[in-house]
Design an enzyme around this catalytic site. Structure first.
Site, PDB file in Angstrom:
ATOM      1  N   ASN A 185       0.830  -1.218   0.000  1.00 43.83           N
ATOM      2  CA  ASN A 185       0.000   0.000   0.000  1.00 43.83           C
ATOM      3  C   ASN A 185       0.863   1.266   0.000  1.00 43.83           C
ATOM      4  O   ASN A 185       0.329   2.378  -0.010  1.00 43.83           O
ATOM      5  CB  ASN A 185      -0.978  -0.010   1.185  1.00 43.83           C
ATOM      6  CG  ASN A 185      -0.289   0.067   2.532  1.00 43.83           C
ATOM      7  OD1 ASN A 185       0.929   0.242   2.607  1.00 43.83           O
ATOM      8  ND2 ASN A 185      -1.054  -0.067   3.596  1.00 43.83           N
TER       9      ASN A 185
ATOM     10  N   ALA B 182       3.823  -7.932   4.552  1.00 44.97           N
ATOM     11  CA  ALA B 182       3.123  -6.681   4.886  1.00 44.97           C
ATOM     12  C   ALA B 182       2.533  -6.753   6.292  1.00 44.97           C
ATOM     13  O   ALA B 182       1.743  -7.643   6.593  1.00 44.97           O
ATOM     14  CB  ALA B 182       2.009  -6.440   3.868  1.00 44.97           C
TER      15      ALA B 182
ATOM     16  N   TYR C 160       1.786  -6.136  19.353  1.00 49.78           N
ATOM     17  CA  TYR C 160       2.425  -6.570  18.101  1.00 49.78           C
ATOM     18  C   TYR C 160       2.670  -8.078  18.119  1.00 49.78           C
ATOM     19  O   TYR C 160       2.263  -8.802  17.199  1.00 49.78           O
ATOM     20  CB  TYR C 160       3.737  -5.803  17.904  1.00 49.78           C
ATOM     21  CG  TYR C 160       4.633  -6.413  16.857  1.00 49.78           C
ATOM     22  CD1 TYR C 160       4.217  -6.511  15.535  1.00 49.78           C
ATOM     23  CD2 TYR C 160       5.895  -6.914  17.193  1.00 49.78           C
ATOM     24  CE1 TYR C 160       5.039  -7.093  14.574  1.00 49.78           C
ATOM     25  CE2 TYR C 160       6.710  -7.485  16.242  1.00 49.78           C
ATOM     26  CZ  TYR C 160       6.282  -7.578  14.935  1.00 49.78           C
ATOM     27  OH  TYR C 160       7.083  -8.156  13.993  1.00 49.78           O
TER      28      TYR C 160
ATOM     29  N   PHE D 187      14.607 -12.964  14.306  1.00 51.10           N
ATOM     30  CA  PHE D 187      15.147 -12.176  15.406  1.00 51.10           C
ATOM     31  C   PHE D 187      15.456 -10.791  14.812  1.00 51.10           C
ATOM     32  O   PHE D 187      14.619 -10.269  14.090  1.00 51.10           O
ATOM     33  CB  PHE D 187      16.286 -12.955  16.082  1.00 51.10           C
ATOM     34  CG  PHE D 187      15.703 -14.059  16.965  1.00 51.10           C
ATOM     35  CD1 PHE D 187      14.973 -15.109  16.397  1.00 51.10           C
ATOM     36  CD2 PHE D 187      15.807 -14.019  18.335  1.00 51.10           C
ATOM     37  CE1 PHE D 187      14.367 -16.090  17.195  1.00 51.10           C
ATOM     38  CE2 PHE D 187      15.209 -14.994  19.144  1.00 51.10           C
ATOM     39  CZ  PHE D 187      14.494 -16.022  18.568  1.00 51.10           C
TER      40      PHE D 187
ATOM     41  N   ASP E  50      10.259  -4.289  25.914  1.00 53.13           N
ATOM     42  CA  ASP E  50      11.542  -4.817  25.420  1.00 53.13           C
ATOM     43  C   ASP E  50      12.125  -5.834  26.407  1.00 53.13           C
ATOM     44  O   ASP E  50      12.530  -5.462  27.505  1.00 53.13           O
ATOM     45  CB  ASP E  50      12.570  -3.679  25.264  1.00 53.13           C
ATOM     46  CG  ASP E  50      12.488  -2.994  23.915  1.00 53.13           C
ATOM     47  OD1 ASP E  50      11.755  -3.486  23.033  1.00 53.13           O
ATOM     48  OD2 ASP E  50      13.173  -1.965  23.753  1.00 53.13           O
TER      49      ASP E  50
HETATM   50  N1  UDP Z   1      17.471   0.398  21.054  1.00 57.04           N
HETATM   51  C1  UDP Z   1      18.154   1.440  21.629  1.00 57.04           C
HETATM   52  N2  UDP Z   1      18.172   2.658  20.982  1.00 57.04           N
HETATM   53  C2  UDP Z   1      17.525   2.869  19.794  1.00 57.04           C
HETATM   54  C3  UDP Z   1      16.824   1.793  19.215  1.00 57.04           C
HETATM   55  C4  UDP Z   1      16.812   0.581  19.876  1.00 57.04           C
HETATM   56  O1  UDP Z   1      18.744   1.292  22.713  1.00 57.04           O
HETATM   57  O2  UDP Z   1      17.564   3.992  19.265  1.00 57.04           O
HETATM   58  C5  UDP Z   1      17.485  -0.914  21.707  1.00 57.04           C
HETATM   59  C6  UDP Z   1      16.107  -1.508  21.952  1.00 57.04           C
HETATM   60  O3  UDP Z   1      15.617  -1.091  23.210  1.00 57.04           O
HETATM   61  C7  UDP Z   1      16.402  -3.018  21.904  1.00 57.04           C
HETATM   62  C8  UDP Z   1      17.542  -3.114  20.883  1.00 57.04           C
HETATM   63  O4  UDP Z   1      18.124  -1.814  20.827  1.00 57.04           O
HETATM   64  O5  UDP Z   1      16.876  -3.475  23.142  1.00 57.04           O
HETATM   65  C9  UDP Z   1      17.071  -3.504  19.486  1.00 57.04           C
HETATM   66  O6  UDP Z   1      15.983  -2.672  19.151  1.00 57.04           O
HETATM   67  P1  UDP Z   1      15.373  -2.595  17.689  1.00 57.04           P
HETATM   68  O7  UDP Z   1      14.295  -1.547  17.720  1.00 57.04           O
HETATM   69  O8  UDP Z   1      16.462  -2.419  16.690  1.00 57.04           O
HETATM   70  O9  UDP Z   1      14.750  -4.027  17.447  1.00 57.04           O
HETATM   71  P2  UDP Z   1      13.690  -4.872  18.316  1.00 57.04           P
HETATM   72  O10 UDP Z   1      14.524  -5.776  19.182  1.00 57.04           O
HETATM   73  O11 UDP Z   1      12.838  -3.922  19.092  1.00 57.04           O
HETATM   74  O12 UDP Z   1      12.936  -5.621  17.269  1.00 57.04           O
END
Ligand code: UDP
Length: 325
Positions: free
Chosen positions: A32, A73, A140, A168, A281
């Site tokens: 989209n 998507a 999510y 992952f 997280d």
């Molecule tokens: N993270 C961070 N700073 C950022 C973005 C992410 O410290 O600007 C941390 C986030 O809290 C997680 C890890 O990095 O522990 C990976 O985050 P990301 O959003 O890349 O992927 P996710 O694991 O959420 O899918």
């Protein structure tokens, strides 16, 4: 094969679509273009601009006839799913239901689905095999788990064959395509934005986790290795069966370790700012990927964090303003 790739204008979908088109498949991207970028649709793929929430459009697209669908998507931000769960339930679950019903009507019986380790929530142990209890900690993750259940039910009831890949943390870039989200929430692109000077610093979300340096640990996988897994999954789909595989390298890196690796690769020492944990997280997510290695013969070719960061850095330098330039 003739393949439909939903979300094929996004980061992961576009790179997998490019890989499939380069491999000689006929690829149609359905997107989209809300998060996706027209410029990211790989050469050789045809673009259909349509929303999965529009059953008529999805039905019309599927009616062209396909051998298989690769379904990327979705909405995929943990934080946003906490404040706006209805969007996630509607898009991820409702959109996938429309897709599965259209596939059934068009008699398309093969599916590869982008699932996620977020379906597991906070594991009791790492590395995590597929038998890890599914206790998602975000809306999510719950929507993605619900979709996995829905796919399993369609396999049992309607002869669908599906493979869910529970990714992952996907990183890196390939063939001039890479990560460009707005807002960008992912760690590596955010560090690289700081390295480019586009952001003044990168935040470290949580420094009090029970990990070796207090920051959260993730398993990063190169987008090209992830693409390989999709090619293998496509070949492995069997009617009436829903196969589920975790997909990661089995090595965990803390946020601070990722920052250091980025410094090594770019030569730029980015400023960091400590910030509270991001809600939802978990402290540590690392894949056990023995099953996909054994059953599909998947083997990562770029398991090193430095390679992922280097490829993402090359893309960031070529596209300092993302695809909009
Ligand atoms: N993270 C961070 N700073 C950022 C973005 C992410 O410290 O600007 C941390 C986030 O809290 C997680 C890890 O990095 O522990 C990976 O985050 P990301 O959003 O890349 O992927 P996710 O694991 O959420 O899918």
């Amino acid at each position: 094969m003739k393949l439909l790739v939903t979300g094929g204008a996004g980061y992961i979908g576009s790179i997998v679509a490019g890989r499939l088109a380069a491999g000689g498949h006929e690829v149609v991207v359905l997107d989209n273009l809300r998060q996706g970028h027209r410029q990211a649709v790989p050469a050789g793929a045809k673009l259909v601009v349509a929303d999965l929430l529009d059953p008529d459009a999805v039905g019309a697209a599927l009616a062209q006839g396909f051998d298989a669908v690769l379904h990327f998507a979705a909405l995929a931000l943990v934080g946003e799913s906490a404040t706006n769960p209805e969007r996630y339930y509607r898009t991820n679950i409702g959109g996938t239901l429309n897709l599965l019903e259209a596939m059934r009507a068009a008699e398309v019986r093969r599916l590869v689905f982008s699932s996620t380790c977020a379906v597991y929530g906070e594991p009791d142990e790492v590395p995590m095999p597929e038998s890890t209890p599914t206790r998602p900690t975000s809306a999510y993750g719950r929507t993605k788990l619900a979709v996995d259940w829905m796919i399993g039910d369609f396999c049992r009831a309607h002869g669908l064959g599906a493979v869910s890949l529970r990714y992952f943390n996907v990183a890196g870039a390939s063939g001039g395509l890479g990560e460009d989200h707005d807002p960008e929430t992912h760690l590596i692109p955010n560090i690289l934005r700081a390295a480019l000077g586009a952001n003044p610093f990168v935040q470290i979300f949580g420094t009090d986790y029970p990990t070796r340096d207090g920051t959260a640990i993730r398993d990063y996988i190169h987008i090209e290795d992830l693409s390989d897994a999709h090619v293998l999954a496509l070949q492995a789909v069997r009617e009436n069966e829903h196969q589920i595989y975790n997909l990661g390298n089995g090595n965990g890196f803390s946020v601070r370790e990722v920052v250091s690796a980025t410094h090594e690769v770019t030569g730029v020492e980015v400023k960091t700012r400590e910030a509270p944990r991001r809600p939802g997280d978990p402290p540590e997510l690392v894949a056990a990927s023995a099953l996909i290695r054994r059953e599909l013969g998947w083997e990562p070719r770029k398991p090193g964090l430095e390679e992922m960061v280097a490829d993402a850095w090359a893309f960031a330098q070529e596209h300092p303003n993302g695809y909009s330039e």
